[in-house]
Design a protein around this motif. Structure first.
Motif, PDB file in Angstrom:
ATOM      1  N   ALA A  18     -69.269  77.063   8.685  1.00 15.05           N
ATOM      2  CA  ALA A  18     -68.554  77.181   7.413  1.00 15.05           C
ATOM      3  C   ALA A  18     -68.741  78.607   6.896  1.00 15.05           C
ATOM      4  N   ASP A  19     -68.093  78.905   5.772  1.00 12.45           N
ATOM      5  CA  ASP A  19     -68.241  80.231   5.172  1.00 12.45           C
ATOM      6  C   ASP A  19     -69.689  80.505   4.785  1.00 12.45           C
ATOM      7  N   GLU A  20     -70.358  79.491   4.250  1.00 13.25           N
ATOM      8  CA  GLU A  20     -71.762  79.653   3.887  1.00 13.25           C
ATOM      9  C   GLU A  20     -72.643  79.214   5.056  1.00 13.25           C
ATOM     10  N   GLU A  21     -73.858  79.684   5.028  1.00 11.12           N
ATOM     11  CA  GLU A  21     -74.803  79.340   6.095  1.00 11.12           C
ATOM     12  C   GLU A  21     -75.165  77.858   6.021  1.00 11.12           C
ATOM     13  N   ARG A  22     -75.187  77.218   7.173  1.00 10.67           N
ATOM     14  CA  ARG A  22     -75.567  75.813   7.272  1.00 10.67           C
ATOM     15  C   ARG A  22     -76.518  75.621   8.438  1.00 10.67           C
ATOM     16  N   ALA A  23     -77.077  74.417   8.508  1.00 10.27           N
ATOM     17  CA  ALA A  23     -77.922  74.052   9.640  1.00 10.27           C
ATOM     18  C   ALA A  23     -77.059  73.957  10.894  1.00 10.27           C
ATOM     19  N   ASP A  24     -77.712  73.861  12.063  1.00 12.59           N
ATOM     20  CA  ASP A  24     -76.995  73.893  13.334  1.00 12.59           C
ATOM     21  C   ASP A  24     -76.426  72.548  13.768  1.00 12.59           C
ATOM     22  N   GLU A  37     -82.222  72.723  12.037  1.00  9.99           N
ATOM     23  CA  GLU A  37     -81.892  74.149  12.101  1.00  9.99           C
ATOM     24  C   GLU A  37     -82.741  74.741  13.212  1.00  9.99           C
ATOM     25  N   LEU A  38     -82.095  75.402  14.152  1.00  9.17           N
ATOM     26  CA  LEU A  38     -82.771  75.996  15.304  1.00  9.17           C
ATOM     27  C   LEU A  38     -82.889  77.501  15.114  1.00  9.17           C
ATOM     28  N   LYS A  39     -84.102  78.004  15.232  1.00 14.53           N
ATOM     29  CA  LYS A  39     -84.353  79.444  15.199  1.00 14.53           C
ATOM     30  C   LYS A  39     -85.012  79.822  16.518  1.00 14.53           C
ATOM     31  N   ILE A  40     -84.455  80.833  17.179  1.00 13.21           N
ATOM     32  CA  ILE A  40     -84.987  81.278  18.467  1.00 13.21           C
ATOM     33  C   ILE A  40     -85.518  82.695  18.308  1.00 13.21           C
ATOM     34  N   LYS A  41     -86.749  82.890  18.738  1.00 10.05           N
ATOM     35  CA  LYS A  41     -87.366  84.216  18.709  1.00 10.05           C
ATOM     36  C   LYS A  41     -87.779  84.554  20.125  1.00 10.05           C
ATOM     37  N   GLY A  42     -87.238  85.650  20.638  1.00  7.57           N
ATOM     38  CA  GLY A  42     -87.543  86.048  22.012  1.00  7.57           C
ATOM     39  C   GLY A  42     -88.175  87.424  22.071  1.00  7.57           C
ATOM     40  N   GLY A  75     -89.439  85.685   7.044  1.00  9.31           N
ATOM     41  CA  GLY A  75     -88.025  85.711   6.683  1.00  9.31           C
ATOM     42  C   GLY A  75     -87.202  84.738   7.508  1.00  9.31           C
ATOM     43  N   ILE A  76     -87.534  84.600   8.789  1.00 10.42           N
ATOM     44  CA  ILE A  76     -86.839  83.645   9.660  1.00 10.42           C
ATOM     45  C   ILE A  76     -87.052  82.221   9.149  1.00 10.42           C
ATOM     46  N   VAL A  77     -88.278  81.910   8.772  1.00  7.49           N
ATOM     47  CA  VAL A  77     -88.586  80.581   8.245  1.00  7.49           C
ATOM     48  C   VAL A  77     -87.849  80.359   6.923  1.00  7.49           C
ATOM     49  N   LYS A  78     -87.898  81.342   6.037  1.00  9.22           N
ATOM     50  CA  LYS A  78     -87.230  81.228   4.734  1.00  9.22           C
ATOM     51  C   LYS A  78     -85.725  81.015   4.903  1.00  9.22           C
ATOM     52  N   LYS A  79     -85.119  81.762   5.828  1.00  4.04           N
ATOM     53  CA  LYS A  79     -83.682  81.634   6.086  1.00  4.04           C
ATOM     54  C   LYS A  79     -83.355  80.240   6.618  1.00  4.04           C
ATOM     55  N   GLY A  80     -84.170  79.741   7.545  1.00  2.00           N
ATOM     56  CA  GLY A  80     -83.953  78.405   8.099  1.00  2.00           C
ATOM     57  C   GLY A  80     -84.046  77.323   7.037  1.00  2.00           C
ATOM     58  N   VAL A  81     -85.015  77.447   6.150  1.00  2.00           N
ATOM     59  CA  VAL A  81     -85.176  76.471   5.075  1.00  2.00           C
ATOM     60  C   VAL A  81     -83.963  76.508   4.152  1.00  2.00           C
ATOM     61  N   SER A  82     -83.473  77.704   3.820  1.00  2.00           N
ATOM     62  CA  SER A  82     -82.304  77.793   2.933  1.00  2.00           C
ATOM     63  C   SER A  82     -81.063  77.191   3.607  1.00  2.00           C
ATOM     64  N   GLN A  83     -80.934  77.338   4.925  1.00  2.00           N
ATOM     65  CA  GLN A  83     -79.812  76.727   5.637  1.00  2.00           C
ATOM     66  C   GLN A  83     -79.907  75.208   5.611  1.00  2.00           C
ATOM     67  N   LEU A  84     -81.112  74.675   5.764  1.00  2.00           N
ATOM     68  CA  LEU A  84     -81.303  73.226   5.686  1.00  2.00           C
ATOM     69  C   LEU A  84     -80.954  72.711   4.288  1.00  2.00           C
ATOM     70  N   GLU A  85     -81.385  73.450   3.275  1.00  2.00           N
ATOM     71  CA  GLU A  85     -81.116  73.030   1.897  1.00  2.00           C
ATOM     72  C   GLU A  85     -79.635  73.137   1.545  1.00  2.00           C
ATOM     73  N   ALA A  86     -78.916  74.082   2.147  1.00  2.00           N
ATOM     74  CA  ALA A  86     -77.510  74.318   1.811  1.00  2.00           C
ATOM     75  C   ALA A  86     -76.546  73.385   2.536  1.00  2.00           C
ATOM     76  N   THR A  87     -77.030  72.620   3.491  1.00  2.00           N
ATOM     77  CA  THR A  87     -76.150  71.742   4.269  1.00  2.00           C
ATOM     78  C   THR A  87     -75.980  70.416   3.551  1.00  2.00           C
ATOM     79  N   PRO A  88     -74.735  70.103   3.161  1.00  2.00           N
ATOM     80  CA  PRO A  88     -74.514  68.853   2.425  1.00  2.00           C
ATOM     81  C   PRO A  88     -74.659  67.635   3.334  1.00  2.00           C
ATOM     82  N   GLY A  89     -74.987  66.530   2.726  1.00  2.00           N
ATOM     83  CA  GLY A  89     -75.114  65.278   3.463  1.00  2.00           C
ATOM     84  C   GLY A  89     -76.377  64.538   3.077  1.00  2.00           C
TER      85      GLY A  89
END
Length: 131
Positions: A18-24, A37-42, A75-89
């Motif tokens: 969507a236009d806004e960030e959402r979970a995967d 929400e999946l975050k990959i760090k390599g 920051g990666i964790v914070k971003k992931g949490v905000s994506q989880l919170e922003a996903t409706p349902g």
């Protein structure tokens, strides 16, 4: 990750972008709905190229990096949490899955753990009491 969930009996469905960030995606099993929400760090690609060049030359590559808390990982964790919170349902659980990949994946896991939970070195110095 899809294979992991499906092999454990979960149905996995990607969430449309969507236009806004959402979970995967979300997974479901026996009526329990989990938002993921999946975050990959390599590996750092520049460092990986340097490592390969040195080793192809027949030399020993030396690598050292602190395991202390990292603002970038925070920051990666914070971003992931905000994506989880922003996903409706309606979700029974919200899961931030952090996947560490690459040559130093174990070290990456340690850094994430130290970023999330913190790390302190404690020591006791014995002192003799004055008479």
């Amino acid at each position: 990750l899809q294979g992991f969930f499906e092999s454990n009996g979960f149905h996995l469905e990607p969430i449309p972008e969507a236009d806004e960030e959402r979970a995967d995606f979300f997974v479901e099993k026996e009526g329990v709905r989990v938002l993921v929400e999946l975050k990959i760090k390599g590996d750092d690609l520049d460092e990986a190229e340097d490592r390969e060049a040195v080793m192809e030359d027949g030399q020993i590559y030396s690598y050292s990096e602190s395991s202390h808390r990292r603002n970038t990982l925070s920051g990666i964790v914070k971003k992931g949490v905000s994506q989880l919170e922003a996903t409706p349902g309606l979700w029974d659980f919200r899961l931030l899955w952090i996947h560490c990949a690459g040559h130093y994946s174990h070290h990456c896991m340690t850094r994430f753990r130290n970023t999330i939970y913190g790390m302190r070195f404690l020591y006791h110095s014995e002192t003799k009491e004055e008479p």
